[in-house]
Design an enzyme around this catalytic site. Structure first.
Site, mmCIF file in Angstrom:
data_model
loop_
_atom_site.group_PDB
_atom_site.id
_atom_site.type_symbol
_atom_site.label_atom_id
_atom_site.label_comp_id
_atom_site.label_asym_id
_atom_site.label_seq_id
_atom_site.Cartn_x
_atom_site.Cartn_y
_atom_site.Cartn_z
ATOM 1 N N LYS A 171 74.811 35.854 41.249
ATOM 2 C CA LYS A 171 73.625 34.985 41.301
ATOM 3 C C LYS A 171 72.643 35.343 42.421
ATOM 4 C CE LYS A 171 75.983 31.295 38.817
ATOM 5 N NZ LYS A 171 75.436 31.080 37.498
ATOM 6 N N ASP A 212 85.816 32.209 44.688
ATOM 7 C CA ASP A 212 84.727 32.502 43.767
ATOM 8 C C ASP A 212 83.474 31.871 44.351
ATOM 9 O OD1 ASP A 212 82.810 32.538 41.801
ATOM 10 O OD2 ASP A 212 84.176 32.006 40.173
ATOM 11 N N TYR A 237 85.477 27.126 36.884
ATOM 12 C CA TYR A 237 85.065 28.135 35.907
ATOM 13 C C TYR A 237 84.792 29.433 36.653
ATOM 14 C CZ TYR A 237 82.100 30.493 32.427
ATOM 15 O OH TYR A 237 81.553 31.397 31.549
HETATM 16 N N1 HOZ Z 1 77.557 29.606 33.365
HETATM 17 C C1 HOZ Z 1 76.452 28.675 33.379
HETATM 18 C C2 HOZ Z 1 76.947 27.282 33.358
HETATM 19 N N2 HOZ Z 1 77.811 26.934 34.418
HETATM 20 C C3 HOZ Z 1 75.512 28.880 32.241
HETATM 21 C C4 HOZ Z 1 74.732 30.124 32.344
HETATM 22 C C5 HOZ Z 1 73.535 30.188 31.411
HETATM 23 O O1 HOZ Z 1 73.506 29.590 30.367
HETATM 24 O O2 HOZ Z 1 72.599 30.883 31.761
#
Ligand code: HOZ
Length: 432
Positions: free
Chosen positions: A267, A239, A144
């Site tokens: 992050k 990534d 992802y």
């Molecule tokens: N992209 C996150 C899961 N892999 C979720 C991010 C969120 O809900 O804060």
């Protein structure tokens, strides 16, 4: 643990927010029940609006490596806020954060800050296309890379959890430029390059897959991708939005010794504030505006509060012994989870790379998206709720990572192990 106020808060949220949340996995759709609304957090502990406390292994999905409300980060952000929250003009803090990142990642000579990991990957593929003059990109099934149209093809976590391999609203013409291969499958990567010679701009990969649960790269996989990209004149994009400054100070590229052409970050480099970044050697980054023809801009890019939080976080991570401590805590947690699952007789596979962990409810092995998807998601939901009841907050979906922080102590791990012993039994008995 009852949570009536979270229930009311969710009702109120659903009246005004799409699905009651601002990011789908938070709605607990994959595990059922009511999402906990968080009132505050400190160190490794979350407190919900009902006053329940939880040992937190979500860590805001990765950024909170120092733990919540770390005093160094809070002081830095306070100070920055008092000076003004956004100027739309350069600041010295942007350069300071850039220097810290560049010194940690030898593959990065120049960097550009954006506001999220999604923005970073979106911009990185535009840059790769602009640099190579090619259109096609290759991604791995189950990886992802944010909700970028061209990358929402057989994506992991949210899309995996909700069973929608891609999303509505994306023109076929856009995804038609994206080729997919299974993770850890070098032969498939080789076939893609053979089928489209001279046409592939970039191969984008999570060097440790963290959105189909945690799936480590097989020995030789990243090296093999590097060699294929070199041969084809394709840019290799890592990534490292999750893995950057997490699996090592210099990210997965340091941990596995493979240098990408472009790196995407997010992050941790924002210390819990919204940030993304992408960086590469000077020759590639020179293609970006204002120097080059590839356009990318943003009002809040390099935001002073985010830069201050990022600098404070990276300076704390640069202290000696930090990653050794994180490794020891993470290893203890992984051992405790494996031992308690075994004692409960529940078939599980436990994966870990540094402080990223996953317990798959399957017999395994788990090496790619297809094998991850064999997990019993109902058993995970039962385990999740049993842990929540016992004061441990895990990701509300099977195909996510657990994140350990520097605020987790041996006592937290011990309490987690006691909870897991019972919770695995609950999950096992549900199956019988
Ligand atoms: N992209 C996150 C899961 N892999 C979720 C991010 C969120 O809900 O804060």
């Amino acid at each position: 643990m009852s949570a009536p106020r979270s229930g009311q808060a969710f009702e109120a949220a659903r009246a005004v927010l799409a699905g009651g949340v601002n990011s789908p996995v938070r709605a607990f759709g994959a595990v059922g029940g009511t999402p906990r609304f968080i009132a505050k957090a400190s160190g490794a502990i979350l407190t919900d609006v009902d006053g329940n406390t939880y040992i937190d292994y979500v860590g805001s999905w990765g950024p909170m490596i120092l733990g919540h409300a770390d005093s160094r980060v809070v002081a830095a952000v306070d100070k920055a806020l008092a000076r003004g929250s956004s100027f739309g003009a350069p600041t010295e803090q942007e350069t300071r954060l850039a220097e810290l990142v560049v010194s940690a990642f030898p593959s990065i000579e120049r960097i550009r800050f954006v506001n999220s990991g999604t923005e970073a990957t979106m911009s990185a593929i535009r840059l790769a296309r602009g640099f190579t003059g090619r259109d096609l990109i290759v991604k791995c099934i189950g990886c992802y890379h944010g909700h970028v149209d061209a990358l929402l093809v057989q994506a992991g976590s949210g899309p995996t959890t909700f069973g929608t391999p891609s999303s509505a609203g994306i023109p076929q013409a856009v995804v038609g430029q994206t080729l997919t291969i299974p993770y850890n499958d070098l032969a498939a990567a080789g076939e893609a390059f053979e089928a489209f010679p001279g046409q592939i701009a970039a191969l984008l990969v999570e060097p440790v897959a963290g959105n189909m649960g945690v799936v480590p790269p097989a020995p030789g996989f990243l090296e093999g991708l590097r060699a294929l990209c070199d041969k084809a004149g394709t840019l290799l994009i890592f990534d490292e939005v999750i893995t950057g400054f997490r699996v090592a100070f210099g990210g997965a590229q340091e941990a596995f010794g493979v240098r990408p052409d472009i790196t995407c970050l997010g992050k941790i480099i924002g210390g819990g504030l919204p940030v993304g970044a992408y960086g590469a050697r000077e020759e590639i980054m020179a293609k970006l505006t204002p120097g080059g023809p590839v356009y990318q801009a943003g009002t809040l890019s390099g935001n002073p509060l985010a830069m201050a939080a990022g600098v404070a976080t990276l300076e704390a991570l640069a202290e000696p012994g930090v990653y050794e401590r994180l490794e020891a805590t993470s290893a203890a947690l992984a051992e405790a989870l494996a031992a308690t699952a075994r004692a409960a007789g529940l078939p599980t596979v436990h994966t870990r790379v540094g402080s990223m962990l996953c317990t798959f409810m399957t017999t395994g092995p788990v090496t790619d998206c297809a094998s991850a998807l064999r997990s019993d998601t109902k058993a995970y939901a039962a385990f999740f709720h049993a842990m929540l009841e016992r004061g441990v907050y895990l990701a509300p979906a099977q195909f996510e990572s657990m994140f350990v922080s520097l605020a987790h102590t041996a006592e937290h791990i011990e309490r987690t192990a006691i909870a897991a012993e019972e919770a695995f039994r609950v999950a096992a008995s549900r199956k019988e």
